[in-house]
Design an enzyme around this catalytic site. Structure first.
Site, PDB file in Angstrom:
ATOM      1  N   LYS B  77      77.172  84.430  12.816  1.00  0.00           N
ATOM      2  CA  LYS B  77      78.015  84.103  13.969  1.00  0.00           C
ATOM      3  C   LYS B  77      79.459  84.565  13.750  1.00  0.00           C
ATOM      4  O   LYS B  77      79.984  84.489  12.631  1.00  0.00           O
ATOM      5  CB  LYS B  77      77.970  82.580  14.172  1.00  0.00           C
ATOM      6  CG  LYS B  77      78.620  82.042  15.434  1.00  0.00           C
ATOM      7  CD  LYS B  77      78.453  80.514  15.495  1.00  0.00           C
ATOM      8  CE  LYS B  77      79.073  79.911  16.728  1.00  0.00           C
ATOM      9  NZ  LYS B  77      78.847  78.445  16.780  1.00  0.00           N
ATOM     10  N   SER B 152      76.783  76.796  21.039  1.00  0.00           N
ATOM     11  CA  SER B 152      77.615  77.985  21.073  1.00  0.00           C
ATOM     12  C   SER B 152      77.057  79.151  20.263  1.00  0.00           C
ATOM     13  O   SER B 152      77.493  80.275  20.436  1.00  0.00           O
ATOM     14  CB  SER B 152      79.014  77.648  20.535  1.00  0.00           C
ATOM     15  OG  SER B 152      78.908  77.222  19.176  1.00  0.00           O
ATOM     16  N   SER B 176      75.463  73.005  18.411  1.00  0.00           N
ATOM     17  CA  SER B 176      75.554  74.454  18.608  1.00  0.00           C
ATOM     18  C   SER B 176      74.558  75.293  17.809  1.00  0.00           C
ATOM     19  O   SER B 176      74.490  76.508  18.002  1.00  0.00           O
ATOM     20  CB  SER B 176      76.973  74.945  18.299  1.00  0.00           C
ATOM     21  OG  SER B 176      77.830  74.603  19.352  1.00  0.00           O
TER      22      SER B 176
END
Lengths: 512, 490
Positions: B77, B152, B176
């Site tokens: 990420k 997310s 997330s």
């Protein structure tokens, strides 16, 4: 002198509203009507090796701009603080020296505000659970004992430094940011508003600085800002217990500046109050060149720092064992040391205070005494000639060429009667920087006192024979005529005779 | 390679059927083939090459030192810092920021020989539940590109779901990792808070953030977790407790375990398809020998508002360093204040601004006691309720999300978006380990089953999840082939 400065400064202050007809009050006059209430906040950088939350050096002075930095103290994304344990210990040590309580639980908080010298946009500080609370500092001013409460001693990180063209950032055309100082451990000592005169404020700072330097946590350098002071001051009527509107004064980088700034503020505020005006709650800066404070920030722009617990650091738990260990290792404080020197060596309070002002002086004194120098003699040398040379050369005895051992051997030559006092002073002057063995110098250059009795008697007789007028005067009752004869003998020995012995011999000869 | 797990790829590498460089190249091709979904922000070219070469040397010269991740390609990420690789946190304000350091979690994977291939898209500063808040555009769900992958960590979930890489890293502050894992039909594990160092993770909410893996199997999640877990002196909030060996515990099954079903997590608001899939999963666990017990976590209702005070409060401070002075976007204006305002005004997206505003407000003088302090108290209550529940059960089982992946643009009002995380947020507030694993489909879209354990009982969470996974086919399900594929499919 300082009073006159303050009054002169007040006239130049644009903020003070004055009319041509208003009487110009002096500090003394204001202080007859109004009682100053002063509280000091001191920030001291800790003498740790590394910064508060990263491995960078805490000794940032002299490094090229932004070279003493790392991703942590630059506040780069993803970086985390790691506590400097030594800084915690130093703060606890300071708090204990200031008679504070050390709560078992403490924590760090974030103090939020935007400024280019604050890389993270928040300062890691302590808000509602500081490392220590409720201490006090006691000292004497003009024979009166003053006890100033210490609200708290807490730990935080220093900011970076800014340089800009113009007096304040908002008006600067360009600014440069140096983060070498950012993250240096900074201890904040918050004093209670217990001080009543600028002289008390000054003495509080002198004593506080002395303690911090003694216990080895701070270098006490006001000019470079490793020891800094902000003052809160308000005035009230004598007898009132409430507090007036307080003004915070910053930018004072000497003890003298603190005293002058406070004197200036007392006069400024007193005149406004006398005119029936109210004092604006604000932050003012001391401008040394103007001898005045100027308004920096009013309360309306006061920051809301939005403190909250620092989630990147676990709460602190200080065990009783840890606190006891720090307490046990606490060195002798200046006041204790001064008392001991009086007790053990019979020094006067004045001499003891003088010798303990700097810890190195007290160490030197004790070393001289241990080497066999009588206490009063050691004190006189250190406070007199040695102090003068240290001041003039800006090199302390311990760092001089002569050193402590050299001084001890020099004094012992005097005590043994090998050289006289004036020869010793000349030698001290000569060897202080250059160094060298005083005994060897005396031997090699024949500086030893003329102590051969027969030789001295011969010289005395010669001087008597050469100075019939002085002899007649003395014998006629003019006591001071003897000094001319003593001087004659000293001159003949090039100062190497013991004046006392010579005087005795002369009296003996002239009486017979 | 698209169905292959870390374990299977590792076996191929050891047999000499593939090289790390080949696997990395295959992953790159596969990622390029799903470019339409936009899960990748950038490739780590030079680092990939270097690391693949390193892994190859280890495999060739000292194969006994090669762990299960050696030579395995992965994606991570865009909030995890790697030295020399742009890290932008899905934000314009950090566009072009190249950190001079590598975070601990990533460094441990590099040390284990894993090969980073790509940096994945995510919601800006990890704030969001749909990946629609990325400054670089939304991500499509491999199961239905018109739907969101969750957030997310949407990009990281999508690349594993699409079979492009066997694992990826995400971060979980309020769900997330678990929610996008649920939406994309993969395993997503959020370890205990403090189990994996946050050093090098661009913070959203420091007391809630945790790094974790997306994988195609629970066993793989255990491998990746094990490689990253453990104390780090550079993160003072990382746990000093030793990491218990996970692999040995995995296969012990759930026979005799007591599993709690939080009543409040099965309340109204669950989509019928989610409810039926989760109920079937519960029945399956019972069949495997677990005892199901209904428990109550009454403060669940307060978790959302608690979270939306604490997380924004922390983020309002964490994001203050994005000021245009030292790095990232700098919009030059005449005054300092205007430079701050314009840099942050142009650099942050609407959701980030909303949370900074919320947090700043909650911490303001006069509101602190009513909001932040109160939220901290409720947070403690929530944690205590979990503690009490774990006195009578070994783990908790629930849906991960009350809903399946929703169409892009469907939840334009922030509150309805926030409600997506109602079943995952409490776990972060209490700092517990939680995993989401696939447990069926609802109208053709994946449903996730959440397993929650006590603090530091990460192995137990993985053990329950593994037992369920190995007795059901859901983890082997792949998204339907995309209608329009660009590039060469692997």
């Amino acid at each position: 002198m300082a009073h006159a400065d303050a009054a002169a400064g007040a006239r130049g202050d644009g903020d003070a509203v004055m009319t041509a007809t208003s009487a110009v009050s002096t500090l003394d006059q204001v202080m007859q009507r109004w009682e100053p209430v002063i509280g000091l906040e001191v920030h001291g950088q800790l003498l740790t090796q590394s910064k508060m939350f990263c491995g960078c050096s805490a000794d940032y002075i002299g490094s090229p701009p932004n070279s003493n930095t790392c991703p942590v103290c630059l506040g780069l994304p993803g970086m985390l603080p790691v506590m400097n344990r030594v800084a915690i210990e130093y703060t606890v040590r300071s708090a204990l020296a200031l008679n504070c309580e050390i709560p078992e639980h403490s924590k760090f908080d974030r103090k939020n505000y935007f400024y280019p010298d604050l890389p993270k946009g928040y300062q890691i500080s302590q808000w509602d659970m500081p490392l220590s609370l409720n201490g006090h500092l006691t000292f004497t001013v003009d024979g009166e004992e003053v006890r100033c409460g210490i609200t708290r001693v807490h730990l935080e990180e220093d900011t970076g430094t800014l340089q800009h063209a113009g007096d304040i950032l908002q008006q600067a055309r360009s600014s440069v940011v140096d983060l070498n100082r950012a993250g240096v451990p900074l201890m904040e000592i918050v004093g209670e508003p217990d001080l009543r005169t600028p002289a008390q404020a000054r003495e509080y700072l002198v004593r506080l600085r002395q303690i911090l330097v003694y216990i080895g946590v701070n270098d006490g350098n006001l000019e470079q800002g490793s020891f800094r002071c902000d003052a809160n001051i308000s005035l009230r009527k004598y007898g009132d217990t409430g507090l007036g509107v307080k003004v915070e004064v910053k930018n004072m980088n000497s003890f003298r500046a603190v005293q002058r700034a406070l004197e200036f503020e007392i006069v400024r505020q007193g005149r406004l109050l006398d005119q029936g005006q109210t004092i604006a709650q604000e932050t003012r800066g001391w401008v040394e060149a103007k001898g005045a404070t100027i308004s920096q920030r009013s309360k309306e722009y006061a920051h809301d720092y939005r403190y909250f617990p620092e989630p990147d650091l676990p709460p602190l738990h200080l065990s009783a064992e840890f606190v006891d260990r720090v307490r046990a290792a606490l060195p002798e404080l200046p006041q204790q040391l001064a008392e001991r020197l009086q007790r053990e060596h019979g020094l006067s309070a004045y001499d003891a205070a003088n010798l303990t002002a700097e810890r190195e002086d007290a160490r030197a004194f004790e070393a001289l005494v241990a080497a066999g120098v009588p206490a009063k003699v050691a004190a006189n040398w250190l406070m007199g000639e040695v102090a003068r040379l240290a001041r003039e050369t800006r090199i302390p005895l311990q760092g001089s060429g002569l050193g402590l051992e050299g001084l001890a051997s020099l004094i012992k030559l005097v005590e043994a009667g090998t050289i006289n006092g004036s020869t010793a002073k000349e030698l001290l002057e000569e060897l202080y920087l250059a160094g060298g063995d005083p005994a060897a110098a005396v031997r090699e250059r024949g500086l030893g006192q003329v102590s051969d009795q027969a030789e001295l008697e011969r010289l005395v007789d010669a001087v008597i024979a050469e100075n019939p007028a002085a002899v007649a005067d003395f014998q006629g009752g003019k006591e001071q005529a003897l000094q001319r004869l003593v001087g004659g003998v000293m001159k003949a020995t090039r100062g190497r005779a013991d004046a006392k012995v010579v005087t005795g011999l002369l009296r003996e000869r002239l009486a017979s | 390679m698209s169905r292959e797990t870390v374990a299977e790829l590792g076996a191929r590498l050891r047999r000499g059927d593939a090289t790390p460089t080949e696997l990395a190249a295959q992953a790159r091709t596969a990622l390029e083939s799903i470019a339409d979904l936009h899960p990748v922000l950038r490739y780590t070219d030079a680092l990939t090459e270097r690391q693949a070469g390193r892994a190859a040397r280890i495999l060739a010269e000292s194969p006994e030192e090669a762990g299960p991740l050696c030579g395995i390609p992965f994606a991570y990420k865009d909030v995890l810092c790697v030295e020399g690789v742009e890290t932008s946190a899905g934000s314009k304000i950090l566009e072009g920021f190249i950190p001079p350091y590598t975070g601990t979690a990533l460094q441990r994977l590099l040390d284990a020989g894993a090969v980073p291939v790509a940096v994945t898209n995510c919601d800006e500063f990890a704030m969001g539940s749909s990946n629609e808040n990325s400054a670089f555009g939304p991500v499509g769900n491999p199961w239905d590109p018109s739907r969101v992958p969750g957030g997310s960590s949407g990009g990281s979930a999508a690349v594993v779901s699409a079979g492009a890489v066997p694992f990826s890293l995400g971060t979980d502050t309020g769900g997330s990792i678990r929610q996008p894992a649920s939406f994309c039909g993969v395993a997503g594990f959020k370890p205990t808070y403090g189990r994996i160092s946050r050093y090098g993770l661009i913070a959203f909410a420091s007391s809630l953030d945790q790094i974790g893996p997306f994988t195609r199997s629970v066993e793989d999640a255990a491998h990746v977790f094990t490689a990253m877990a453990g104390h780090d002196p550079r993160d003072s909030t990382s746990s000093p407790a030793p990491v218990e060996p996970v692999a040995e515990q995995l296969a012990r099954g759930v026979q005799g375990m007591r599993l709690g079903i939080p009543r409040e997590y099965m309340a109204e608001g669950l989509e019928p398809g989610v409810r039926s899939a989760v109920e079937a999963a519960l029945a399956q666990l019972e069949k495997l020998g677990a005892t199901l017990v209904e428990v109550s976590l009454p403060s669940t209702e307060a978790a959302l508002s608690t979270y939306y005070i604490i997380a924004p409060a922390e983020c309002s401070a964490n994001l203050a360093r994005m000021d245009g002075v030292r790095f990232g976007l700098h919009v030059d204006r005449k005054s300092l204040t205007d430079t701050y305002l314009e840099t942050r005004g142009q650099g942050f997206g609407p959701e980030v601004k909303r949370r900074i505003m919320l947090g700043t407000y909650a911490l303001s003088s006069g509101y602190y006691d009513a909001y932040y302090r109160q939220a901290q108290k409720v947070r403690t209550l929530i944690a205590e309720e979990f503690d009490r529940a774990f006195e009578s059960v070994d783990a908790l089982v629930s849906p991960t999300s009350p809903i399946v992946a929703f169409p892009k643009g469907d939840k334009s009002d922030p509150l309805s978006m926030y409600l997506c995380d109602i079943l995952t947020l409490p776990v972060n507030l209490a700092g517990l380990p939680g995993i989401s694993i696939p447990c069926g489909l609802s109208e053709g879209l994946p449903v996730g089953l959440q397993v929650i354990g006590p603090r530091l009982q990460d192995a137990r969470v993985l053990r329950v999840a593994h037992a369920y996974e190995q007795s059901t086919p859901w983890h082997t399900q792949m998204p339907p082939p995309a209608p329009a594929v660009t590039g060469t499919p692997s």
